[in-house]
Design a protein around this motif. Structure first.
Motif, PDB file in Angstrom:
ATOM      1  N   VAL A   1      23.727  52.381  23.055  1.00 53.73           N
ATOM      2  CA  VAL A   1      24.510  52.376  24.351  1.00 53.73           C
ATOM      3  C   VAL A   1      23.781  51.965  25.131  1.00 53.73           C
ATOM      4  N   ARG A   2      22.430  51.611  24.628  1.00 53.89           N
ATOM      5  CA  ARG A   2      21.942  50.448  25.867  1.00 53.89           C
ATOM      6  C   ARG A   2      22.941  48.329  25.630  1.00 53.89           C
ATOM      7  N   THR A   3      22.746  48.768  24.115  1.00 58.83           N
ATOM      8  CA  THR A   3      23.506  47.595  23.886  1.00 58.83           C
ATOM      9  C   THR A   3      25.341  46.972  24.682  1.00 58.83           C
ATOM     10  N   VAL A   4      25.473  48.504  24.247  1.00 59.48           N
ATOM     11  CA  VAL A   4      27.302  48.027  24.640  1.00 59.48           C
ATOM     12  C   VAL A   4      27.037  48.147  26.365  1.00 59.48           C
ATOM     13  N   ILE A   5      26.394  48.928  26.755  1.00 56.92           N
ATOM     14  CA  ILE A   5      25.942  48.474  28.326  1.00 56.92           C
ATOM     15  C   ILE A   5      26.140  47.061  28.370  1.00 56.92           C
ATOM     16  N   ASP A   6      24.862  46.812  28.489  1.00 58.90           N
ATOM     17  CA  ASP A   6      24.842  45.614  28.534  1.00 58.90           C
ATOM     18  C   ASP A   6      25.410  44.438  28.263  1.00 58.90           C
ATOM     19  N   ALA A   7      26.530  44.378  27.378  1.00 59.70           N
ATOM     20  CA  ALA A   7      27.581  43.976  27.000  1.00 59.70           C
ATOM     21  C   ALA A   7      28.875  43.323  27.958  1.00 59.70           C
ATOM     22  N   MET A   8      29.257  45.061  28.747  1.00 56.46           N
ATOM     23  CA  MET A   8      29.758  45.665  28.930  1.00 56.46           C
ATOM     24  C   MET A   8      29.850  45.037  30.947  1.00 56.46           C
ATOM     25  N   GLY A   9      28.696  44.251  30.735  1.00 57.24           N
ATOM     26  CA  GLY A   9      27.752  44.494  32.517  1.00 57.24           C
ATOM     27  C   GLY A   9      28.256  42.867  32.276  1.00 57.24           C
ATOM     28  N   ASP A  10      28.358  42.329  30.957  1.00 57.75           N
ATOM     29  CA  ASP A  10      28.167  40.747  31.399  1.00 57.75           C
ATOM     30  C   ASP A  10      28.975  40.035  29.997  1.00 57.75           C
ATOM     31  N   PRO A  11      30.939  40.190  29.988  1.00 55.36           N
ATOM     32  CA  PRO A  11      31.214  39.824  28.892  1.00 55.36           C
ATOM     33  C   PRO A  11      31.704  38.567  28.591  1.00 55.36           C
ATOM     34  N   ASP A  12      31.298  37.565  29.396  1.00 55.73           N
ATOM     35  CA  ASP A  12      30.906  36.612  29.460  1.00 55.73           C
ATOM     36  C   ASP A  12      29.970  35.875  29.017  1.00 55.73           C
ATOM     37  N   LYS A  13      29.145  36.474  28.744  1.00 61.34           N
ATOM     38  CA  LYS A  13      27.357  35.759  28.662  1.00 61.34           C
ATOM     39  C   LYS A  13      27.672  36.717  26.484  1.00 61.34           C
ATOM     40  N   PRO A  14      27.105  35.477  25.865  1.00 62.60           N
ATOM     41  CA  PRO A  14      26.466  35.380  23.936  1.00 62.60           C
ATOM     42  C   PRO A  14      26.133  36.919  23.698  1.00 62.60           C
ATOM     43  N   ARG A  15      26.749  37.363  22.573  1.00 60.76           N
ATOM     44  CA  ARG A  15      25.650  38.311  22.624  1.00 60.76           C
ATOM     45  C   ARG A  15      24.448  37.425  22.084  1.00 60.76           C
ATOM     46  N   PRO A  16      22.868  38.423  21.636  1.00 66.32           N
ATOM     47  CA  PRO A  16      21.587  38.003  20.964  1.00 66.32           C
ATOM     48  C   PRO A  16      22.287  37.469  19.450  1.00 66.32           C
ATOM     49  N   ALA A  17      21.992  36.406  19.192  1.00 67.71           N
ATOM     50  CA  ALA A  17      21.634  35.906  17.898  1.00 67.71           C
ATOM     51  C   ALA A  17      21.302  37.080  17.384  1.00 67.71           C
ATOM     52  N   GLY A  18      21.581  37.407  15.759  1.00 64.40           N
ATOM     53  CA  GLY A  18      21.304  38.338  14.995  1.00 64.40           C
ATOM     54  C   GLY A  18      21.230  39.746  15.483  1.00 64.40           C
ATOM     55  N   GLU A  19      21.758  40.331  17.067  1.00 61.47           N
ATOM     56  CA  GLU A  19      21.600  41.406  17.105  1.00 61.47           C
ATOM     57  C   GLU A  19      22.302  42.170  16.104  1.00 61.47           C
ATOM     58  N   THR A  20      21.350  43.978  16.541  1.00 56.85           N
ATOM     59  CA  THR A  20      21.500  44.593  15.396  1.00 56.85           C
ATOM     60  C   THR A  20      22.765  45.043  15.352  1.00 56.85           C
ATOM     61  N   HIS A  21      22.938  45.765  16.476  1.00 55.07           N
ATOM     62  CA  HIS A  21      24.796  46.731  16.863  1.00 55.07           C
ATOM     63  C   HIS A  21      26.094  45.559  16.794  1.00 55.07           C
ATOM     64  N   GLN A  22      27.032  45.389  15.660  1.00 54.05           N
ATOM     65  CA  GLN A  22      27.801  44.587  16.061  1.00 54.05           C
ATOM     66  C   GLN A  22      28.153  45.212  17.162  1.00 54.05           C
ATOM     67  N   ILE A  23      28.443  46.645  17.507  1.00 52.14           N
ATOM     68  CA  ILE A  23      29.058  47.295  18.307  1.00 52.14           C
ATOM     69  C   ILE A  23      29.351  45.937  20.269  1.00 52.14           C
ATOM     70  N   GLY A  24      27.691  45.622  20.298  1.00 52.00           N
ATOM     71  CA  GLY A  24      27.221  44.876  21.069  1.00 52.00           C
ATOM     72  C   GLY A  24      28.430  43.302  21.744  1.00 52.00           C
ATOM     73  N   GLU A  25      28.617  43.033  20.061  1.00 53.07           N
ATOM     74  CA  GLU A  25      29.811  41.343  20.445  1.00 53.07           C
ATOM     75  C   GLU A  25      31.098  42.785  20.530  1.00 53.07           C
ATOM     76  N   MET A  26      31.311  43.402  20.033  1.00 53.30           N
ATOM     77  CA  MET A  26      32.996  44.369  19.909  1.00 53.30           C
ATOM     78  C   MET A  26      33.035  44.762  21.256  1.00 53.30           C
ATOM     79  N   MET A  27      32.464  44.824  22.100  1.00 52.92           N
ATOM     80  CA  MET A  27      32.410  45.341  23.666  1.00 52.92           C
ATOM     81  C   MET A  27      32.778  44.453  24.232  1.00 52.92           C
ATOM     82  N   ARG A  28      31.598  43.719  24.328  1.00 54.33           N
ATOM     83  CA  ARG A  28      32.266  42.032  25.221  1.00 54.33           C
ATOM     84  C   ARG A  28      33.452  41.743  24.584  1.00 54.33           C
ATOM     85  N   GLN A  29      34.082  41.825  23.940  1.00 56.56           N
ATOM     86  CA  GLN A  29      35.125  40.977  23.578  1.00 56.56           C
ATOM     87  C   GLN A  29      35.721  41.860  24.598  1.00 56.56           C
TER      88      GLN A  29
END
Length: 321
Positions: free
Chosen positions: A90-118
């Motif tokens: 949940v924290r990962t997804v909310i963070d990705a939604m908060g700044d969708p132009d910011k690349p996700r950290p390399a090797g992030e555990t939850h792929q859904i973070g990048e999914m939310m960002r895109q």
């Protein structure tokens, strides 16, 4: 249950071609396990979005299908993970939604973070500022409610009916699902947050939640999932399934009656705003019909027997087998 509902079944004409695009994105952004693949094939998120957003543009439908896929991934992940992992997701997804132009950290555990960002990087660019703000609010509430449900599941908690509906109004994901139907509208805050509009939104949520509980009961009881109003009613009222079903159906009919009555109580804010509100209310009213049709036409609730059950309205439940 929907025989007198004023909104008929309708589907977006871009359904087939946009579903292909969304499916390609889904496959490119996340590792699809055999379990997730089966869930996707059964759920038909493209069909759900096409039924939910029959009038939206091609771009709008893409937002809708991608969002339904996102819900599917969140649900399938959170249903089988311990609370600590769900909270982390949940924290990962909310963070990705908060700044969708910011690349996700390399090797992030939850792929859904990048999914939310895109997803949000694409969706918020075609949405009005008002609708984007509403989505961030409702999707954040949804994610926190998903984490709460994970806590309940881990502890074996069975809530009261009132507690169940309070939580499930958020974790069912209905409120953020209004976004693709609102994304082209300019509804001022004083209108969007008006009690008359909020009541209509809430009543539609309750209709969808109750219908989902009825449609999915057989599937959920088979895996011991007690997050269902029928199971909660049986526990709270110490009754059998038949009595619980009668109680839930009675409640549903009351909610439907309240929604149709509430339509007559929406105030006027002038011709320009009223035109926007009229489209938004039509979108809300379409959701119960969309949900009913999708529940039978996909394999999410009934497998390959949905069309049969839709015709006969008879479902053999585990307790009677």
């Amino acid at each position: 249950m929907m025989s007198t509902w004023p909104w008929p079944r309708r589907a977006n004409p871009y359904y087939a071609e946009v579903t292909i695009e969304s499916e390609e994105w889904f496959k490119s952004v996340i590792t699809i396990t055999p379990h997730l693949h089966r869930a996707y094939e059964a759920a038909l998120p493209g069909l759900l979005a096409a039924l939910a957003y029959p009038d939206t543009s091609r771009e709008g439908l893409r937002t809708g299908i991608d969002l339904m896929i996102l819900f599917l991934v969140v649900e399938e992940f959170s249903d089988v993970q311990p609370p600590v992992i769900v909270h982390e997701m949940v924290r990962t997804v909310i963070d990705a939604m908060g700044d969708p132009d910011k690349p996700r950290p390399a090797g992030e555990t939850h792929q859904i973070g990048e999914m939310m960002r895109q997803f949000w990087a694409r969706a918020h660019t075609i949405a009005t500022a008002q609708s984007a703000k509403h989505f961030v609010e409702t999707f954040t509430d949804y994610l926190h409610a998903v984490a709460d449900q994970a806590e309940d599941r881990d502890k074996g908690t069975i809530r009261t009916i009132d507690e169940y509906f309070k939580m499930h109004r958020e974790n069912a994901g209905v409120r953020p699902s209004y976004f693709p139907g609102e994304q082209h509208l300019f509804i001022p805050d004083e209108v969007y947050y008006h009690p008359a509009i909020r009541e209509l939104e809430s009543l539609v949520v309750d209709l969808v939640v109750v219908d989902n509980d009825i449609f999915s009961y057989k599937k959920e009881v088979a895996v011991g999932d007690k997050h269902n109003s029928l199971a909660v009613a049986m526990h709270q009222f110490d009754c059998d399934l038949d009595h619980a079903m009668r109680w839930v159906v009675k409640c549903r009919k009351e909610v439907e009656t309240r929604f149709l009555a509430a339509l007559e109580c929406v105030p006027s804010w002038g011709p320009d705003v009223d035109a926007q509100v009229k489209m938004y209310i039509a979108h809300l009213g379409n959701w119960p019909r969309c949900n009913e049709c999708w529940s039978f036409e996909s394999g999410r609730c009934f497998g390959d027997k949905g069309r049969q059950y839709q015709k006969t309205r008879l479902v053999l439940l585990p307790l009677t087998e």
